[in-house]
Write a protein that holds these residues in place. Sequence first.
Motif, PDB file in Angstrom:
ATOM      1  N   ALA A 363      56.317  75.513  29.837  1.00 12.86           N
ATOM      2  CA  ALA A 363      56.686  74.573  30.884  1.00 12.86           C
ATOM      3  C   ALA A 363      56.799  73.049  30.794  1.00 12.86           C
ATOM      4  O   ALA A 363      57.878  72.420  31.060  1.00 12.86           O
ATOM      5  N   ARG A 364      55.818  72.491  29.871  1.00  9.64           N
ATOM      6  CA  ARG A 364      56.086  71.192  29.568  1.00  9.64           C
ATOM      7  C   ARG A 364      57.273  70.976  28.779  1.00  9.64           C
ATOM      8  O   ARG A 364      58.104  69.857  29.012  1.00  9.64           O
ATOM      9  N   SER A 365      57.548  71.769  27.772  1.00 10.87           N
ATOM     10  CA  SER A 365      58.719  71.641  27.112  1.00 10.87           C
ATOM     11  C   SER A 365      59.993  71.637  28.041  1.00 10.87           C
ATOM     12  O   SER A 365      60.919  70.743  27.708  1.00 10.87           O
ATOM     13  N   GLY A 366      59.789  72.750  28.717  1.00 13.45           N
ATOM     14  CA  GLY A 366      61.132  72.714  29.641  1.00 13.45           C
ATOM     15  C   GLY A 366      61.611  71.427  30.487  1.00 13.45           C
ATOM     16  O   GLY A 366      62.360  71.314  30.916  1.00 13.45           O
ATOM     17  N   ILE A 367      60.533  71.066  31.234  1.00 11.44           N
ATOM     18  CA  ILE A 367      60.546  69.691  31.800  1.00 11.44           C
ATOM     19  C   ILE A 367      60.935  68.707  30.935  1.00 11.44           C
ATOM     20  O   ILE A 367      61.708  67.948  31.372  1.00 11.44           O
ATOM     21  N   GLY A 368      60.308  68.465  29.842  1.00  7.41           N
ATOM     22  CA  GLY A 368      60.711  67.459  29.108  1.00  7.41           C
ATOM     23  C   GLY A 368      62.095  67.360  28.656  1.00  7.41           C
ATOM     24  O   GLY A 368      62.904  66.380  28.327  1.00  7.41           O
ATOM     25  N   LYS A 369      62.611  68.646  28.360  1.00 12.21           N
ATOM     26  CA  LYS A 369      64.040  68.747  27.901  1.00 12.21           C
ATOM     27  C   LYS A 369      65.170  68.379  28.886  1.00 12.21           C
ATOM     28  O   LYS A 369      66.082  67.482  28.773  1.00 12.21           O
ATOM     29  N   GLN A 370      64.607  68.552  30.115  1.00 14.78           N
ATOM     30  CA  GLN A 370      65.384  68.192  31.390  1.00 14.78           C
ATOM     31  C   GLN A 370      65.510  66.478  31.514  1.00 14.78           C
ATOM     32  O   GLN A 370      66.229  65.806  32.014  1.00 14.78           O
ATOM     33  N   LEU A 371      64.268  65.865  31.055  1.00 16.19           N
ATOM     34  CA  LEU A 371      64.084  64.512  31.149  1.00 16.19           C
ATOM     35  C   LEU A 371      64.647  63.664  29.875  1.00 16.19           C
ATOM     36  O   LEU A 371      64.622  62.493  29.547  1.00 16.19           O
ATOM     37  N   GLY A 372      64.998  64.690  28.916  1.00 23.67           N
ATOM     38  CA  GLY A 372      65.370  64.039  27.783  1.00 23.67           C
ATOM     39  C   GLY A 372      64.510  63.645  26.648  1.00 23.67           C
ATOM     40  O   GLY A 372      64.675  62.778  25.929  1.00 23.67           O
ATOM     41  N   PHE A 373      63.369  64.018  26.877  1.00 24.16           N
ATOM     42  CA  PHE A 373      62.286  64.034  25.836  1.00 24.16           C
ATOM     43  C   PHE A 373      62.280  64.894  24.528  1.00 24.16           C
ATOM     44  O   PHE A 373      62.528  66.031  24.537  1.00 24.16           O
ATOM     45  N   ASN A 374      61.558  64.338  23.455  1.00 25.46           N
ATOM     46  CA  ASN A 374      61.533  65.437  22.386  1.00 25.46           C
ATOM     47  C   ASN A 374      60.082  66.079  22.629  1.00 25.46           C
ATOM     48  O   ASN A 374      59.416  65.868  23.599  1.00 25.46           O
ATOM     49  N   GLU A 375      60.031  67.046  21.877  1.00 24.22           N
ATOM     50  CA  GLU A 375      58.845  68.025  22.103  1.00 24.22           C
ATOM     51  C   GLU A 375      57.377  67.261  22.064  1.00 24.22           C
ATOM     52  O   GLU A 375      56.543  67.670  22.734  1.00 24.22           O
ATOM     53  N   SER A 376      57.041  66.334  21.313  1.00 28.56           N
ATOM     54  CA  SER A 376      56.019  65.638  21.122  1.00 28.56           C
ATOM     55  C   SER A 376      55.758  64.906  22.681  1.00 28.56           C
ATOM     56  O   SER A 376      54.526  64.972  23.030  1.00 28.56           O
ATOM     57  N   ASP A 377      56.769  64.277  23.019  1.00 28.45           N
ATOM     58  CA  ASP A 377      56.542  63.375  24.415  1.00 28.45           C
ATOM     59  C   ASP A 377      56.364  64.531  25.348  1.00 28.45           C
ATOM     60  O   ASP A 377      55.662  64.200  26.584  1.00 28.45           O
ATOM     61  N   SER A 378      57.002  65.553  25.287  1.00 29.47           N
ATOM     62  CA  SER A 378      56.987  66.628  26.274  1.00 29.47           C
ATOM     63  C   SER A 378      55.513  66.999  26.641  1.00 29.47           C
ATOM     64  O   SER A 378      55.273  67.338  27.685  1.00 29.47           O
ATOM     65  N   LYS A 379      54.834  67.197  25.555  1.00 26.99           N
ATOM     66  CA  LYS A 379      53.440  67.481  25.833  1.00 26.99           C
ATOM     67  C   LYS A 379      52.582  66.719  26.443  1.00 26.99           C
ATOM     68  O   LYS A 379      51.585  67.017  26.918  1.00 26.99           O
ATOM     69  N   LYS A 380      53.072  65.480  26.831  1.00 26.53           N
ATOM     70  CA  LYS A 380      52.231  64.506  27.570  1.00 26.53           C
ATOM     71  C   LYS A 380      52.431  64.424  28.892  1.00 26.53           C
ATOM     72  O   LYS A 380      51.864  63.949  29.826  1.00 26.53           O
TER      73      LYS A 380
END
Length: 459
Positions: A363-380
């Motif tokens: 779920a965090r990865s999915g939201i992060g991709k939509q925001l243009g974040f990399n995998e590391s930032d998505s986990k935050k």
Amino acid sequence: MKRKNVFKILCLAIAALFLSCTKKNQLAEYESIKLLGIQGNRLHQVVYDYDIENPDFFESKVDLISLYVLSNDFEKAWEYLKRAEFLENKSISKEYLCNYYGLKASILLKQKKFDESLSCCRKAMSIKKIGAKYGFLEGQILFAMGDKEMAFHSLDKVFKNNRDNASLEDKKLYSILLAEKQKYEESISLLNHLFEEGEYFYGLGQMTSNVYEKKGMIFESIVSACLDYEYASCFFENDNRQFLRNLQALKIKYEGKPEAPEVNRAIGFITASIKNIGNVEDLKETDPLICRYLKIKNKVLSNTIDTGDLEALLSLKSSFEKFPSYHYLVAECVKKQNLNIKPTECYESILNISSKNKYSDYARSGIGKQLGFNESDSKKILSFSEIKRIVERLNLEKDKEALDLICKLFSLPDNKYVFFAEEYIKRNIRNENALKELRERYTSTTGKIRERLDYVINQ
């Protein structure tokens, strides 16, 4: 009667009338203040402040008892209960007095003081029109005392007349007692209604399975037990091989018996679902909802979905919305059908259920991709509900892990979750130790984290 006595009685009547009006005005004022507290998401603070300013006001203490019970702080609830006892004769509202007796009965039940609890409960019930709802509590107390017969009688009566006020615990107990009375149809109907209305709790599948078994409905019994297995698999690594071995042992147990065809059908269905074989057999209209769910899950995981599967899955939302796997399947359906929809709601729902489950990283990865974040930032990333839960933790005690999560979120580029956290923490952090720790973090950090902590603490 002497004129002097008439005048005295008249003065007393006017005084009583004036006092009554004053009390009613105070209650109306209090209710207005409470409403403002609810609208501003500050109900507890508003009631607490009012109680400090009006120490002889019974009604605010009843509300504080209720709020502390809801937050499972029974020590504080008991403290305010003892304060309210001294003011019981000053109650203005019958409704508050009724709730006071009911809350007292609930707390005494938790303390296993059954006789006192039952006495208070019946005082609440004796208040006409508004006390009938405490018949549910009477049933719970009687059951705790070991009197199943009277517990059933009490619950049966109140369910027929006041069903809308039943809690989940009331419904669970009533379904158990119905089954013990061999009223299987009514018990199954209530359990299925709980599930269909989104009131799933871990153990519901096994309870339903037991009642189906007693009624002789073997297929329904076996597949219903999978409900809890599916839920648990969202949080723990289930041993599918051991589960399948258990199913084979069940198959052998019923071999050659009249129930064998239904047993084999259930085991075949579950085995195909767990192994993601693909073509699960057609279902009957009367089969439990878990069958429809597992069939669609199988199709999603084996990449054999049809155009109608997403609609079929969405029709199951009310029943399965507490399952992280449900929201994962909806998101995957959307993506695999290349629909022009972003499944953000699915991702947030997974995190709203719990921060740590089988699908939370997804779920965090999915939201992060939509925001243009990399995998590391998505986990935050933290969802809105996670932020609220963290603030609740911080208001109870200083929590280093919770503060770390907030600071990680604040390190991210601007996004709606950061903005929400800034505003929510600014408005709702009350614990002095947590505020002190936030100030210490502010002085020891730099960049975006410091900038955002400065807004929360100082602006």
